[in-house]
Design a protein around this motif. Sequence first.
Motif, mmCIF file in Angstrom:
data_model
loop_
_atom_site.group_PDB
_atom_site.id
_atom_site.type_symbol
_atom_site.label_atom_id
_atom_site.label_comp_id
_atom_site.label_asym_id
_atom_site.label_seq_id
_atom_site.Cartn_x
_atom_site.Cartn_y
_atom_site.Cartn_z
ATOM 1 N N GLN A 130 38.900 71.631 96.978
ATOM 2 C CA GLN A 130 40.329 71.481 96.719
ATOM 3 C C GLN A 130 40.589 70.714 95.423
ATOM 4 O O GLN A 130 41.459 71.080 94.621
ATOM 5 C CB GLN A 130 40.984 70.742 97.883
ATOM 6 C CG GLN A 130 42.485 70.948 97.975
ATOM 7 C CD GLN A 130 42.843 72.224 98.709
ATOM 8 O OE1 GLN A 130 42.236 72.553 99.710
ATOM 9 N NE2 GLN A 130 43.831 72.947 98.217
ATOM 10 N N ASP A 180 38.660 70.502 92.854
ATOM 11 C CA ASP A 180 38.266 71.329 91.712
ATOM 12 C C ASP A 180 39.378 72.301 91.322
ATOM 13 O O ASP A 180 39.693 72.468 90.141
ATOM 14 C CB ASP A 180 36.999 72.118 92.056
ATOM 15 C CG ASP A 180 35.845 71.214 92.420
ATOM 16 O OD1 ASP A 180 35.089 70.808 91.521
ATOM 17 O OD2 ASP A 180 35.704 70.897 93.616
ATOM 18 N N VAL A 181 39.987 72.935 92.329
ATOM 19 C CA VAL A 181 41.029 73.930 92.074
ATOM 20 C C VAL A 181 42.342 73.281 91.633
ATOM 21 O O VAL A 181 42.998 73.754 90.693
ATOM 22 C CB VAL A 181 41.263 74.794 93.334
ATOM 23 C CG1 VAL A 181 42.458 75.728 93.137
ATOM 24 C CG2 VAL A 181 40.009 75.600 93.649
ATOM 25 N N ASP A 182 42.726 72.183 92.287
ATOM 26 C CA ASP A 182 44.015 71.551 92.003
ATOM 27 C C ASP A 182 43.996 70.690 90.745
ATOM 28 O O ASP A 182 45.040 70.536 90.090
ATOM 29 C CB ASP A 182 44.456 70.683 93.189
ATOM 30 C CG ASP A 182 44.769 71.510 94.419
ATOM 31 O OD1 ASP A 182 44.867 72.745 94.296
ATOM 32 O OD2 ASP A 182 44.921 70.929 95.516
ATOM 33 N N TYR A 184 40.063 72.211 87.338
ATOM 34 C CA TYR A 184 40.239 73.339 86.424
ATOM 35 C C TYR A 184 41.170 72.983 85.274
ATOM 36 O O TYR A 184 40.899 73.311 84.114
ATOM 37 C CB TYR A 184 40.785 74.543 87.182
ATOM 38 C CG TYR A 184 41.049 75.739 86.299
ATOM 39 C CD1 TYR A 184 40.018 76.335 85.580
ATOM 40 C CD2 TYR A 184 42.337 76.267 86.167
ATOM 41 C CE1 TYR A 184 40.256 77.426 84.756
ATOM 42 C CE2 TYR A 184 42.578 77.358 85.349
ATOM 43 C CZ TYR A 184 41.531 77.937 84.648
ATOM 44 O OH TYR A 184 41.773 79.005 83.831
ATOM 45 N N PHE A 217 39.802 81.205 85.253
ATOM 46 C CA PHE A 217 39.680 80.566 86.567
ATOM 47 C C PHE A 217 38.512 81.131 87.361
ATOM 48 O O PHE A 217 37.769 80.392 88.007
ATOM 49 C CB PHE A 217 40.973 80.726 87.366
ATOM 50 C CG PHE A 217 40.896 80.118 88.730
ATOM 51 C CD1 PHE A 217 41.020 78.746 88.904
ATOM 52 C CD2 PHE A 217 40.648 80.905 89.853
ATOM 53 C CE1 PHE A 217 40.910 78.164 90.167
ATOM 54 C CE2 PHE A 217 40.543 80.340 91.118
ATOM 55 C CZ PHE A 217 40.672 78.972 91.263
ATOM 56 N N ALA A 253 35.490 79.001 88.924
ATOM 57 C CA ALA A 253 35.211 78.998 90.359
ATOM 58 C C ALA A 253 33.745 79.321 90.633
ATOM 59 O O ALA A 253 33.082 78.642 91.426
ATOM 60 C CB ALA A 253 36.125 80.002 91.069
ATOM 61 N N ARG A 311 49.310 80.002 92.081
ATOM 62 C CA ARG A 311 48.401 78.964 92.570
ATOM 63 C C ARG A 311 47.859 79.339 93.955
ATOM 64 O O ARG A 311 46.703 79.080 94.276
ATOM 65 C CB ARG A 311 49.107 77.605 92.609
ATOM 66 C CG ARG A 311 49.277 76.975 91.239
ATOM 67 C CD ARG A 311 49.826 75.574 91.290
ATOM 68 N NE ARG A 311 51.264 75.542 91.463
ATOM 69 C CZ ARG A 311 51.889 75.031 92.495
ATOM 70 N NH1 ARG A 311 51.196 74.488 93.485
ATOM 71 N NH2 ARG A 311 53.207 75.032 92.561
ATOM 72 N N ARG A 346 45.197 81.949 93.487
ATOM 73 C CA ARG A 346 43.945 81.365 93.000
ATOM 74 C C ARG A 346 43.166 80.709 94.133
ATOM 75 O O ARG A 346 41.937 80.790 94.169
ATOM 76 C CB ARG A 346 44.234 80.348 91.893
ATOM 77 C CG ARG A 346 44.614 80.987 90.573
ATOM 78 C CD ARG A 346 44.839 79.950 89.490
ATOM 79 N NE ARG A 346 45.132 80.578 88.206
ATOM 80 C CZ ARG A 346 45.374 79.908 87.088
ATOM 81 N NH1 ARG A 346 45.362 78.582 87.109
ATOM 82 N NH2 ARG A 346 45.622 80.555 85.959
ATOM 83 N N SER A 347 43.867 80.079 95.054
ATOM 84 C CA SER A 347 43.192 79.467 96.196
ATOM 85 C C SER A 347 42.532 80.527 97.062
ATOM 86 O O SER A 347 41.406 80.346 97.543
ATOM 87 C CB SER A 347 44.192 78.653 97.027
ATOM 88 O OG SER A 347 44.719 77.577 96.283
ATOM 89 N N PHE A 393 39.467 81.776 95.223
ATOM 90 C CA PHE A 393 38.390 80.790 95.312
ATOM 91 C C PHE A 393 37.662 80.924 96.650
ATOM 92 O O PHE A 393 36.426 80.914 96.704
ATOM 93 C CB PHE A 393 38.969 79.382 95.164
ATOM 94 C CG PHE A 393 37.938 78.301 95.055
ATOM 95 C CD1 PHE A 393 37.407 77.940 93.823
ATOM 96 C CD2 PHE A 393 37.504 77.626 96.182
ATOM 97 C CE1 PHE A 393 36.450 76.937 93.714
ATOM 98 C CE2 PHE A 393 36.547 76.625 96.087
ATOM 99 C CZ PHE A 393 36.025 76.276 94.850
#
Length: 416
Positions: A87, A89-91, A94, A107, A111, A183, A186-187, A190
């Motif tokens: 979480q 890393d993504v929020d 990046y 992205f 990932a 967003r 993207r989650s 991932f």
Amino acid sequence: MLNYRLIPSSGENLNRNKKYIIFGDSHSQFFGRRQSHKDIEIHLHKIPAASMTGFGKRESTLKVADQIRQKIYEYPDLDLLILKFGQVDVDLGYYYRLVVKQENIKFIDFAEKVISMYFDFINSLALEKSRIYILGINLPSIFNQNYVLKTTHKRITRAIQDKEKVKELKTHLFNHLPDIYERTNRSILFNKILNIFCQKNNLAYGDFLQETLDRETGILKKEFHLPKDNDAHFINNYHTWKLYGNKLQLISSEQDKMGIKTVQSLQTQEWESRLIKLREWQSKLEEIKDKLKQIKFETNTIDFPLISRQKKLLKLKHSLELILAELGVESEGTEIYFNGDRLITRKISGEQTSVQPLNNREGGRSIAQLNPPGNPGSDQIKVLFRVDESRFLRITVEDLLTNETLLNEQVVVQLS
């Protein structure tokens, strides 16, 4: 009551609860003390700000890898190690790479890189894969773009002392931070990549996407969303605790029936093929978005009316001009489609629609000045339309970057 029977190598039978050791970032908190399962002994190790990236560093500040190895050593009889990372890393991670370090990285490439480091660590553990369970990340829970911009900017620049640099990076972040829908996508992407890596390495995988994604809105379900819209975590309520508890019970049930069900290991060619398909899908999506941003309607096409009760986001630069028009004949619609690399627009109706401008005069079109100026493809202006009791069309203009109100209830034209 669910019971688990452990048969030690000595042949002695022993009835005991299953021992689950859970490591994760702050989003793992709902596996905490409120969870009460008669057949599961939970050892939660919540490490705020822990990331997958940290597993790839020789000298990690949080030393998460060392903590996990230590617990495996201390509890040789553990039934399951549950890991929930990614979480952060993504929020944040990046955007730190993209904005602060100014790396030109997509992205999907980011990932794959951090997940690969994560699995290098997992595969180094002195623990059977049947005793490891990987959880995906949660959907984003802050919808307000201004608040996301503010909090993300603060966290990725906290180590920078130069105030001018910090201010400059906020504009840079503004241009790269997508809305809640992107967003969310993207989650999901991932988690798809994470699942593919689990299949490649014959590891069990699970997430909360099916239970928390609202299929109608395309974002997080409201029962998991904090009404104040200011928390990056799911709301601390009955629904969230039940969600996490049900996941533990499902895992426990799988163990009772047949042991943790690990996915069938994919051959190298197959998992690489799945990643390639994901890349192609993501690339095509980005290509379509870029082309839609470049749409320019010819004079003989139908303009879309701007008068609406809905909020409109305008992507303009410097001086902001708004021309309102009234359609004489209602259009049946405009068809937009791609023909190879060309974007084609075609009016479906055979009738020519008459358009009557309402404020297309000197001094009537300009509604605001942007400072700093906007950037193509980045939402900077929010315009709210309202018709009052005297039939005056009024607009309120807000600058999303500076949080300033540029116009408040300004009269544009009186409607007939």
